[in-house]
Design an enzyme around this catalytic site. Sequence first.
Site, mmCIF file in Angstrom:
data_model
loop_
_atom_site.group_PDB
_atom_site.id
_atom_site.type_symbol
_atom_site.label_atom_id
_atom_site.label_comp_id
_atom_site.label_asym_id
_atom_site.label_seq_id
_atom_site.Cartn_x
_atom_site.Cartn_y
_atom_site.Cartn_z
ATOM 1 N N ARG A 80 0.875 -1.186 0.000
ATOM 2 C CA ARG A 80 0.000 0.000 0.000
ATOM 3 C C ARG A 80 0.900 1.220 0.000
ATOM 4 N NH1 ARG A 80 -2.496 4.311 0.403
ATOM 5 N NH2 ARG A 80 -4.640 4.526 1.054
ATOM 6 N N GLU A 88 -11.709 4.708 -4.612
ATOM 7 C CA GLU A 88 -11.900 3.259 -4.502
ATOM 8 C C GLU A 88 -12.450 2.661 -5.785
ATOM 9 O OE1 GLU A 88 -10.772 1.325 -2.151
ATOM 10 O OE2 GLU A 88 -10.059 3.064 -1.038
ATOM 11 N N ARG A 132 -1.030 -5.138 4.597
ATOM 12 C CA ARG A 132 -0.279 -4.674 3.425
ATOM 13 C C ARG A 132 0.988 -3.955 3.883
ATOM 14 N NH1 ARG A 132 -5.199 -1.387 0.731
ATOM 15 N NH2 ARG A 132 -5.057 -0.515 2.820
#
Length: 189
Positions: A80, A88, A132
């Site tokens: 990330r 999104e 992540r």
Amino acid sequence: MDISEPRTAPRRLRVLAGLVGAVFLAGCQLPSVAGQLPPDTTDYPAQPHTDTLTGPVPVTRVVDGDTLWVNTADGDTKVRLIGVDTPELLDPRSPVQCFAQEASDFTKSALTGQVIYLEYDPSQDSVDRYGRLLAYVWTLDGRLVNLDLITDGYANEYTYSTPYRYQRAFQDAEASAAERERGLWDPKS
């Protein structure tokens, strides 16, 4: 040169090494780029901190504008990007947001099939709540993808809980993108 050593090679040699790597990539073979660093780009508002830089690692898949997979020594790892938030695209809890596809396309265009460096930030957690890896992503030619996403209007600057290494540059890039009505800031988008 070991990536933990300070950068001492002349800029021309580093640029040449990056170009040689790009030529090999174009030939569909993953080149050996161990020890290369992104080149100095003195007109660019950010430079990698070699003490927290790892790689090179190949990108195996781009998920969306701010998430990708890389192949590290630990196997496939989800990353990330620190300091950015793109609209999104794949969140099952919400509809696709405005400009999400464009942000995803930008990151896919920049990183698909590429070899990159990951830079960690000691001021941030090493992983987020979804597991992540949190990192800045540098291309072999010295571009900070996190910053480019904001500069071109594909992402907002995003501070999760604490200031981060490139926060001022990211905030300045967002202000500039808004002023120039780029991407997300374009009233027609």
